[in-house]
Enzyme design. Structure first.
Site, PDB file in Angstrom:
ATOM      1  N   HIS A   1      45.352  72.763   7.387  1.00  0.00           N
ATOM      2  CA  HIS A   1      44.159  73.536   7.028  1.00  0.00           C
ATOM      3  C   HIS A   1      42.908  73.070   7.773  1.00  0.00           C
ATOM      4  CE1 HIS A   1      43.631  70.228   3.988  1.00  0.00           C
ATOM      5  NE2 HIS A   1      42.354  70.443   4.271  1.00  0.00           N
TER       6      HIS A   1
ATOM      7  N   ASP B   1      51.612  70.892   4.962  1.00  0.00           N
ATOM      8  CA  ASP B   1      50.215  70.837   5.384  1.00  0.00           C
ATOM      9  C   ASP B   1      49.971  69.723   6.396  1.00  0.00           C
ATOM     10  OD1 ASP B   1      47.624  71.683   5.538  1.00  0.00           O
ATOM     11  OD2 ASP B   1      46.960  70.791   3.666  1.00  0.00           O
TER      12      ASP B   1
ATOM     13  N   SER C   1      39.848  65.255   4.793  1.00  0.00           N
ATOM     14  CA  SER C   1      41.178  65.843   4.942  1.00  0.00           C
ATOM     15  C   SER C   1      41.788  65.483   6.292  1.00  0.00           C
ATOM     16  CB  SER C   1      41.092  67.360   4.816  1.00  0.00           C
ATOM     17  OG  SER C   1      40.725  67.745   3.520  1.00  0.00           O
TER      18      SER C   1
END
Length: 414
Positions: free
Chosen positions: A135, A165, A244
């Site tokens: 993402h 992910d 992230s």
């Protein structure tokens, strides 16, 4: 009565004048001597005072000097602080800042480049391979990787895996640049309460360190693509926007997780952090580097998500699970005795209608874990390889049955 001559009177007057003058001169001399002694005494007092003040100042300085030496001891750190400092100094240079550009439209509907998202990543190979989250680079037309020294390089996607992910990027560093790297640790040996360290770029503040503990293990979490990632590490270490893709480290500096998301019921950045475990990341990265995709085992069948409408139409007693529409002849599902449907139906509106078959088995579990949705189904097969054997629980005629299925290559199941 005694008589005095003029001669006597003259000498008497002269003597009186002399005595008087002598007395006056003596008095003036005594007065002047008194006045002259006062400045000397004052000077002596001033000199003594100055001497005393100097001595006092020297004594005070000596006292202050002694106090300074006592109040400023050598800087010391606790064992915990020293641990944090050591990990940061060794590995912060292996954490990169990732920024992207995406394609947008201007007022004239012309395509233009716009700033996209940003996040973190870890250099896992000295040749310029970086691991991050999918993402972080989603919809990116250009990817930029910034190192600790401010240098920036354009990166490219080696491979990405939405189910976990995780994405692997590559940039080309100069030949004379020695990159620092972070090695994978063993996430299988983590314990709740164990200290962890996160390094990332929250809100654009590069290589920020936060600490916390492992709050829980094995959490199933649904990501932004509505895919459930199982086995997630839960931590109270701050994982804010920009963190992230960055590493979650143990106290030895091994990467035991990839920081992925934060869960907050209030919508703020204060909440629970989650990281993809290193055991998953290591397997995914290996496949992405070798094949450009992740090789997962699959069941060779055409499947449909159950719903209340399908259950009512087919007069079924359950409305959750995965309906087996068709099985591949001679495939692993067919060999395991799983049956497909026999009655064709059309589902959906005229534009998006699809044809499938009802009357077949319904998958309700894999390896003892309930399967109610597609997300459950794919998450249970996420870490399975072709050739692995799984126990598939099917619902048939209001009863559950277990079947052993040897998983096939995912592409062969399509």
């Amino acid at each position: 009565m005694k008589l005095y001559t003029r001669r006597h009177l003259f000498f008497s007057t002269i003597t009186t004048v002399i005595i008087t003058a002598a007395a006056v001169l003596g008095a003036q001399k005594i007065f002047s001597l008194g006045n002259s002694s006062q400045p000397q005494e004052a000077a002596a007092q001033d000199e003594a005072g100055a001497s005393n003040n100097a001595a006092s100042a020297q004594a005070a300085a000596t006292s202050l000097q002694g106090q300074t030496l006592v109040a400023s001891p050598a800087v010391t750190y606790t064992a915990d602080e020293q641990q944090n400092i050591s990990v940061y100094q060794q590995f912060n240079e292996a954490v990169v800042n990732i920024t992207t550009q995406v394609m947008g439209m201007n007022w004239f509907f012309e395509p233009i480049a716009e700033d996209g998202g940003s996040g973190s990543g870890s250099i896992i190979d000295s040749r310029g391979y970086v691991i991050t989250n999918v993402h972080v680079i989603e919809k990116a037309t250009k990817i930029y990787i910034s190192l600790y020294d401010g240098s920036q390089y354009e990166g490219r996607v080696v491979g990405s895996d939405v189910e976990s992910d995780i994405a692997v990027l590559k940039f080309d560093p100069p030949k004379d640049l020695v990159l620092k790297t972070i090695q994978f640790g063993d996430s299988e040996k983590l314990k709740v309460g164990q200290k962890v360290i996160a390094i990332g770029n929250p809100f654009g503040f590069e290589r920020t360190l936060t600490t916390g503990i492992v709050s829980a293990l094995g959490r199933p979490i649904k990501n932004s693509n509505n895919i459930i990632i199982r086995g997630m590490i839960q931590t109270d270490a701050s994982i804010n926007p920009g963190n992230s893709g960055g590493p979650l480290l143990d106290t030895a500096g091994n990467m035991i997780g990839i920081n992925t998301m934060i869960y907050s019921s209030s919508g703020s950045n204060a909440g629970i952090g989650f990281a993809v475990p290193a055991s998953t990341a290591r397997r995914v990265v290996s496949d992405l580097l070798q094949y450009g995709k992740v090789r997962r085992g699959a069941i060779q069948a055409s499947l449909v998500q159950m719903s209340r409408a399908i259950a009512d139409y087919a007069r079924l007693d359950i409305s959750q699970g995965i309906l087996v529409s068709e099985t591949t002849r001679g495939g692993n599902a067919d060999k395991a005795g799983i049956k497909g449907g026999t009655q064709a139906v059309r589902y959906g509106n005229s534009r998006n209608a699809r044809t499938f078959y009802i009357g077949g088995d319904i998958i309700v579990g894999i390896d003892g874990v309930q399967v109610a949705t597609y997300s459950d189904y794919y998450s249970m097969l996420e870490n399975k390889r072709p050739g692995d054997t799984v126990t598939v629980t099917i619902h048939r005629n209001k009863k559950n049955y277990d079947c052993k299925v040897v998983l096939a290559e995912e592409s062969a199941a399509e």
